[in-house]
Each structure stands twice: as C-alpha cells, then as structure tokens.
Design a protein around this motif. Sequence first.
Motif, short mmCIF file in Angstrom:
data_model
loop_
_atom_site.label_atom_id
_atom_site.label_comp_id
_atom_site.label_asym_id
_atom_site.label_seq_id
_atom_site.Cartn_x
_atom_site.Cartn_y
_atom_site.Cartn_z
N VAL A 39 -14.14 5.56 -0.71
CA VAL A 39 -13.48 4.54 0.11
C VAL A 39 -12.85 3.45 -0.76
O VAL A 39 -11.70 3.05 -0.54
N VAL A 40 -13.57 2.98 -1.76
CA VAL A 40 -13.04 1.95 -2.66
C VAL A 40 -11.81 2.47 -3.40
O VAL A 40 -10.78 1.79 -3.49
N THR A 41 -11.91 3.69 -3.91
CA THR A 41 -10.79 4.29 -4.65
C THR A 41 -9.57 4.45 -3.75
O THR A 41 -8.44 4.20 -4.18
N LEU A 42 -9.80 4.85 -2.53
CA LEU A 42 -8.70 5.06 -1.59
C LEU A 42 -7.94 3.76 -1.33
O LEU A 42 -6.70 3.74 -1.33
N GLY A 43 -8.66 2.68 -1.14
CA GLY A 43 -8.00 1.41 -0.89
C GLY A 43 -7.17 0.94 -2.07
O GLY A 43 -6.01 0.53 -1.91
N VAL A 44 -7.73 1.02 -3.26
CA VAL A 44 -7.01 0.60 -4.46
C VAL A 44 -5.81 1.53 -4.71
O VAL A 44 -4.70 1.07 -5.01
N ALA A 46 -4.05 3.35 -2.60
CA ALA A 46 -2.97 3.17 -1.63
C ALA A 46 -2.10 1.98 -1.99
O ALA A 46 -0.86 2.03 -1.88
N LEU A 47 -2.71 0.92 -2.45
CA LEU A 47 -1.95 -0.28 -2.84
C LEU A 47 -1.09 -0.01 -4.07
O LEU A 47 0.08 -0.41 -4.12
N TRP A 73 -6.97 7.30 -9.36
CA TRP A 73 -7.45 8.53 -8.73
C TRP A 73 -8.47 9.25 -9.62
O TRP A 73 -9.49 9.74 -9.14
N VAL A 180 -5.58 11.97 5.41
CA VAL A 180 -5.66 10.80 4.54
C VAL A 180 -4.58 10.86 3.47
O VAL A 180 -3.92 9.85 3.17
N VAL A 184 -1.73 8.00 3.05
CA VAL A 184 -1.55 7.25 1.81
C VAL A 184 -0.11 7.36 1.33
O VAL A 184 0.52 6.38 0.92
#
Length: 240
Positions: A39-44, A46-47, A73, A180, A184
Amino acid sequence: MRGPVRELQSFFRAALVTPVPRDHTESDAAFRRRRIVAVVTLGVGALVLAWALRIEPGDPLFYGATLALAVVWTLGAVASGRLHLGRAHTRGGGQSRAVVQAVLLGLLLLAVFLLGALVVAQVPVLRGPVDGLLAHAAVGSLPVVALITAINGVAEELYFRGGLYAAVGRRHAVAITTLVYALVTAAAGIPLLVLAAACVGLVTGLQRRVTGGILGPIVTHLIWSLGMLFLLPSVLGWAA
C-alpha cells in the motif's frame, strides 16, 4: 498430429489457464507485512508516475523521474517479502522456467497492439496523446529511453506481479492487480495508455497465476514495451 487450432488451445491453456503446482504459503505476519509495504509503495509510485509522465519531452529530468519510479517499485517489491521466479508447463508434461512461453506471449501481444495502432493512426483525438508520449524517445536519446523502458518494465513486474500480487491474496489476485495497474497508469491522463496497461496487466497477471513467479511476466512485458518503443513510431508513420 494435432492441428494448429488445437496447438494454440494447448499453448494458451498451459501459458494462461492451468496453474503449475507449488506451495508459496507464508505466515500471517509475513502476509500482513506484504500488504502494508504494498500500500505504501503504491501511493508513492502513483505520485512519481504522474510527475514523470507530465515532464516535457527533451527535459533531462524525465530520465531521473522514470528511474526514480523504477527504484520505488523495486524497493517496494523487495521489501514486501520473497519473490519467486516461477515455473511453466512444457510440451512433454514437465516444468521449466517460463521463458519460451513468455517470449511467444510478448510477440503476440506486440502484434495485436501494432495492428491496433493502424486504427489509432486514423483518429487524431487518439493519436495526439500517443505522439506526445513517444516524443520523449524522438527528442531524447533513444538508447537511453530504451534502457529506462526496460528497467521500468522489470521494476513494474517486480511490484505489480510480485509484491502486490502476493499481498492481494489468492482470490481475485489477477483482477485486482490488473485494475490497480490500470488505475495507476491513469495518472498519466492518456486513455490509450490505460487500455494498454489493462491488457498487459491481464496477460502478465494470468502468467503470474499459472507460473507462480515473476520471470514470465517480466519477459513478456519487456518484449511488448521495447517492441512498441522501436516499432510503434514506424507503424504510425506508415499509416498516416
């Protein structure tokens, strides 16, 4: 001797449908860790992706931004837990690394997209965003862009079909990771890129489900992405 239709059916069944037996069970604690890291990796990620794809063609910052995305990633995937290469079915009923199947799937996927490009080339509203994306290769250094494309392809598979896939759980993992991945990619604001991500994500997700690992998805993704980078401009130019 089986006909070509039966051969194709057997190939797709072995490559995308029937899982290779394995046991990748892990503890509840390890599974929870995977989910938090994913979850943390996904948020960073995507930005960083949204930032990278909005950089003007020719700006050297594009290279650094896309490499930063690959780092996000990759670190997320490695930090989430153990990653497996996976095994594939063979014609003789045995198992091997999923290289040959992945190469064939990558070439088939590339062929489908290049044929689709012939249609896109005739629709200005669709072609414009694609030309803008390809401008990074046209304005910048093609070898450098190719290298970065390969690095990001590997990094994406390490995370989406590696760390994230394992974090989702066994039920609906293909559908969830594909969705997902497409969402993204939507941060770039290019509808056709989202469609491409959904198609590639579905194929590589099915590969991950069958093989239990990331090797097959990585090979397929690299063949597709590098093939599009080198061949798509020529196809669009020919169809114009």
